[in-house]
Every structure is written in C-alpha cells, then in structure tokens.
Motif scaffolding. Structure first.
Motif, mmCIF file in Angstrom:
data_model
loop_
_atom_site.group_PDB
_atom_site.id
_atom_site.type_symbol
_atom_site.label_atom_id
_atom_site.label_comp_id
_atom_site.label_asym_id
_atom_site.label_seq_id
_atom_site.Cartn_x
_atom_site.Cartn_y
_atom_site.Cartn_z
ATOM 1 N N LEU A 117 0.823 -1.207 0.000
ATOM 2 C CA LEU A 117 0.000 0.000 0.000
ATOM 3 C C LEU A 117 0.860 1.262 0.000
ATOM 4 O O LEU A 117 0.533 2.248 -0.650
ATOM 5 C CB LEU A 117 -0.926 0.011 1.216
ATOM 6 N N HIS A 118 1.948 1.232 0.766
ATOM 7 C CA HIS A 118 2.835 2.390 0.860
ATOM 8 C C HIS A 118 4.103 2.221 0.018
ATOM 9 O O HIS A 118 4.976 3.084 0.041
ATOM 10 C CB HIS A 118 3.222 2.644 2.326
ATOM 11 N N GLN A 119 4.172 1.114 -0.699
ATOM 12 C CA GLN A 119 5.332 0.798 -1.541
ATOM 13 C C GLN A 119 6.632 0.938 -0.745
ATOM 14 O O GLN A 119 7.602 1.541 -1.215
ATOM 15 C CB GLN A 119 5.341 1.680 -2.796
ATOM 16 N N GLU A 120 6.635 0.364 0.441
ATOM 17 C CA GLU A 120 7.819 0.387 1.292
ATOM 18 C C GLU A 120 8.423 -1.014 1.368
ATOM 19 O O GLU A 120 7.754 -1.966 1.798
ATOM 20 C CB GLU A 120 7.478 0.891 2.694
ATOM 21 N N LEU A 121 9.664 -1.125 0.958
ATOM 22 C CA LEU A 121 10.383 -2.390 0.991
ATOM 23 C C LEU A 121 11.501 -2.303 2.032
ATOM 24 O O LEU A 121 12.479 -1.576 1.848
ATOM 25 C CB LEU A 121 10.978 -2.725 -0.370
ATOM 26 N N PHE A 122 11.323 -3.030 3.126
ATOM 27 C CA PHE A 122 12.345 -3.139 4.160
ATOM 28 C C PHE A 122 13.166 -4.391 3.863
ATOM 29 O O PHE A 122 12.596 -5.446 3.566
ATOM 30 C CB PHE A 122 11.699 -3.284 5.538
ATOM 31 N N GLU A 123 14.469 -4.285 3.954
ATOM 32 C CA GLU A 123 15.293 -5.458 3.701
ATOM 33 C C GLU A 123 16.550 -5.428 4.556
ATOM 34 O O GLU A 123 17.037 -4.365 4.950
ATOM 35 C CB GLU A 123 15.670 -5.552 2.223
ATOM 36 N N ALA A 124 17.052 -6.628 4.848
ATOM 37 C CA ALA A 124 18.272 -6.745 5.649
ATOM 38 C C ALA A 124 19.014 -8.010 5.255
ATOM 39 O O ALA A 124 18.407 -9.008 4.866
ATOM 40 C CB ALA A 124 17.938 -6.774 7.138
ATOM 41 N N GLU A 125 20.325 -7.921 5.388
ATOM 42 C CA GLU A 125 21.213 -9.057 5.156
ATOM 43 C C GLU A 125 22.187 -9.072 6.333
ATOM 44 O O GLU A 125 22.701 -8.020 6.723
ATOM 45 C CB GLU A 125 21.959 -8.873 3.838
ATOM 46 N N ARG A 126 22.386 -10.242 6.936
ATOM 47 C CA ARG A 126 23.214 -10.299 8.139
ATOM 48 C C ARG A 126 24.608 -9.735 7.873
ATOM 49 O O ARG A 126 25.284 -10.135 6.945
ATOM 50 C CB ARG A 126 23.313 -11.734 8.672
ATOM 51 N N GLY A 127 24.983 -8.757 8.691
ATOM 52 C CA GLY A 127 26.289 -8.126 8.568
ATOM 53 C C GLY A 127 26.344 -6.962 7.605
ATOM 54 O O GLY A 127 27.375 -6.309 7.476
ATOM 55 N N SER A 128 25.215 -6.666 6.935
ATOM 56 C CA SER A 128 25.222 -5.617 5.903
ATOM 57 C C SER A 128 24.257 -4.477 6.175
ATOM 58 O O SER A 128 24.055 -3.618 5.328
ATOM 59 C CB SER A 128 24.898 -6.233 4.531
ATOM 60 N N GLY A 129 23.615 -4.458 7.339
ATOM 61 C CA GLY A 129 22.719 -3.364 7.675
ATOM 62 C C GLY A 129 21.297 -3.592 7.211
ATOM 63 O O GLY A 129 20.966 -4.614 6.612
ATOM 64 N N ALA A 130 20.451 -2.615 7.511
ATOM 65 C CA ALA A 130 19.026 -2.674 7.163
ATOM 66 C C ALA A 130 18.683 -1.468 6.294
ATOM 67 O O ALA A 130 19.247 -0.385 6.450
ATOM 68 C CB ALA A 130 18.176 -2.679 8.433
ATOM 69 N N TRP A 131 17.705 -1.659 5.415
ATOM 70 C CA TRP A 131 17.413 -0.649 4.396
ATOM 71 C C TRP A 131 15.912 -0.522 4.162
ATOM 72 O O TRP A 131 15.168 -1.493 4.304
ATOM 73 C CB TRP A 131 18.101 -1.039 3.078
ATOM 74 N N LEU A 132 15.478 0.660 3.800
ATOM 75 C CA LEU A 132 14.105 0.936 3.397
ATOM 76 C C LEU A 132 14.143 1.657 2.058
ATOM 77 O O LEU A 132 14.651 2.782 1.962
ATOM 78 C CB LEU A 132 13.388 1.800 4.440
ATOM 79 N N ARG A 135 17.460 3.070 1.203
ATOM 80 C CA ARG A 135 18.068 4.020 2.140
ATOM 81 C C ARG A 135 18.367 3.308 3.453
ATOM 82 O O ARG A 135 17.536 2.604 3.991
ATOM 83 C CB ARG A 135 17.102 5.183 2.386
ATOM 84 N N ARG A 136 19.579 3.503 3.958
ATOM 85 C CA ARG A 136 19.989 2.861 5.202
ATOM 86 C C ARG A 136 19.106 3.339 6.362
ATOM 87 O O ARG A 136 18.813 4.537 6.470
ATOM 88 C CB ARG A 136 21.461 3.208 5.503
ATOM 89 N N ILE A 137 18.664 2.424 7.196
ATOM 90 C CA ILE A 137 17.826 2.790 8.338
ATOM 91 C C ILE A 137 18.488 2.379 9.646
ATOM 92 O O ILE A 137 19.344 1.487 9.669
ATOM 93 C CB ILE A 137 16.415 2.154 8.263
ATOM 94 N N SER A 138 18.078 3.030 10.724
ATOM 95 C CA SER A 138 18.574 2.673 12.049
ATOM 96 C C SER A 138 17.473 2.902 13.076
ATOM 97 O O SER A 138 16.518 3.644 12.833
ATOM 98 C CB SER A 138 19.814 3.500 12.405
ATOM 99 N N VAL A 139 17.645 2.246 14.224
ATOM 100 C CA VAL A 139 16.656 2.375 15.293
ATOM 101 C C VAL A 139 16.690 3.783 15.876
ATOM 102 O O VAL A 139 17.613 4.563 15.626
ATOM 103 C CB VAL A 139 16.919 1.335 16.402
#
Length: 252
Positions: A117-132, A135-139
């Motif tokens: 609905l919002h066309q948001e793709l969250f993805e992560a790979e162990r050791g490589s960070g998280a992305w939306l 774009r790199r994301i953080s807590v």
C-alpha cells in the motif's frame, strides 16, 4: 548471499502487487478455526511465493503460514508470511505486508518485509545493515521508556486467557503510548526504522518474526525474549527495541 536477497525482494514485490489487487476488490474471507481469518489473497500470495522460491532454489526448505513445512532436511529454510495482517486486510484496514526470510543452519541471514500500500520495501542481510527503499535505516535514539512509543499485539484465539492486556496497560501508563496495528512484521520493521522505539508480543510464529528480528538487529537494535534471554524462531515471546530502553522495558 546477494542472490538470495535479490530473489526475496522481487518475489515480495510480486506478491504485494497481487495482494493489492485483492485488497482493492475487497475479497471475501472465511474463518480458519474459530477466529483466524483466511482470505483468498492469503492462499494466492503463498502459492505465488512458494512457486517462485522452488523455481529459484529447488533444494531449500520452506515453512509457510498456510502450507506447513517442506524440505526440512536442507541447511537453508525460507520462512514465509504471505499476508501478515490478515484481519486488517479482510476488513479493509490499511496495514498489512508480505514477509520473507531465509535461515541458514537455523540463523536468519536475510529478509524482506514489503508493504504494498505504501510501496515500502524493508530489507536486511546479516552483517550488511538494514534498508528501506534503498536508504539505510537505524533504530531510534530515544533513551527513556517514558519518552517511547511502543507496539504489541494480541492473539486472535482465546484472547481472554492471554496475559498481555496487563502488560499493555502497564507500558501504556508509563510511555508515550502503545499501538496495536495488527501486523507483527510491520511493527518490527517500524522499530528498525525508528518509527517505534520498541515492540513485544507473545506466541508469534517463526514466519511472523523471522525477517523482522533481523531488520531490528541490523538496524542497531536489540532483540531478546521477554526475560532478556536469547531469542530463537520458536521462542514463546519476543522483545525488540532500540537497545536504549531494553533494560527498563525488561524490568517492567
């Protein structure tokens, strides 16, 4: 590893587009058991994802919400929630997603959560960070529970027997608030990108949280069970947050 994540990304987007078509047509639903809702879209999305994964990785195991387990002897196992937020979806409430994760020897190594609905793709790979969406994301950097916005959920079955309403009350009284949006995967993704400061829940299934817990960890957050112990995909409860409020939340 990149090929795994790339495949998961494309499959999640394809399944998300399929769900969107069903959502706009407001398909009917039926009850699974006494309370669990199952939609046509659930089954169609899962069939698509399983077919694509078997085509790409025929030797891998698959654990899917509606279809059980297959290929359990493999070192590699995919955990699929083809439609997380089924109740929302069935009622037309706009909070649902596709969650796909890959575990290697029991450890989640990559995962995606896609909100069509919002066309948001969250993805992560162990050791490589998280992305939306690339774009790199953080807590979040919230330091105190009293300044935190958190989320939780409740079971669809035998809700009156679940203790979580008491935790909900306690946390709501000492924080900025507690949200209950109805999608565990999205809640975890929102912790990973800082929209929420923390999340806890009882009784999740492996496919509910596999991608989400990796996202939180790779975004710099902390994930344990509710006693502070190590989390497995079979743990009876989960707590995920920015790491800064973890001890305060555990004590509560």
């Amino acid at each position: 590893m990149g090929s795994y994540l790339e495949a998961a990304r494309e499959i999640a987007k394809e399944a998300g587009a399929l769900l969107l078509g069903y959502f706009h047509r407001r398909v009917g639903y039926k009850l699974k058991g006494e309370f669990d809702l199952v939609t046509e879209a659930d089954h169609a999305s899962e069939a698509l994802i399983v077919e694509r994964l078997r085509s790409h990785f025929p030797g891998h195991g698959i654990v899917a919400e509606e279809g059980g387990e297959s290929g359990s002897g493999s070192r590699h196992c995919w955990y699929i929630d083809p439609l997380d937020g089924t109740t929302n979806f069935a009622h037309g409430f706009p909070a649902f997603c596709v969650s796909i994760a890959l575990a290697e020897d029991g450890q989640v190594v990559c995962g995606v959560i896609y909100d069509p609905l919002h066309q948001e793709l969250f993805e992560a790979e162990r050791g490589s960070g998280a992305w939306l969406n690339g774009r790199r994301i953080s807590v979040s950097e919230t330091e105190r529970l009293e300044d935190s916005l958190l989320a939780t959920g409740f079971p669809s079955r035998k809700r009156h027997l679940n203790v979580n309403v008491h935790f909900y009350y306690q946390v709501a009284m000492v924080s900025h608030g507690v949200r209950r949006a109805g999608s565990a995967a999205l809640d975890l993704a929102y912790v990973a990108c800082g929209r929420l400061d923390g999340y806890w829940e009882f009784g999740l299934n492996p496919w509910d949280m596999a991608a989400g817990i990796l996202l939180v960890e790779e975004a710099g957050g902390k994930v344990t069970d509710m006693r502070g112990g190590p989390l497995s995909l079979r743990s009876p409860h989960v707590m995920a947050d920015n790491g800064r409020v973890h001890e305060e939340l555990l004590q509560l």
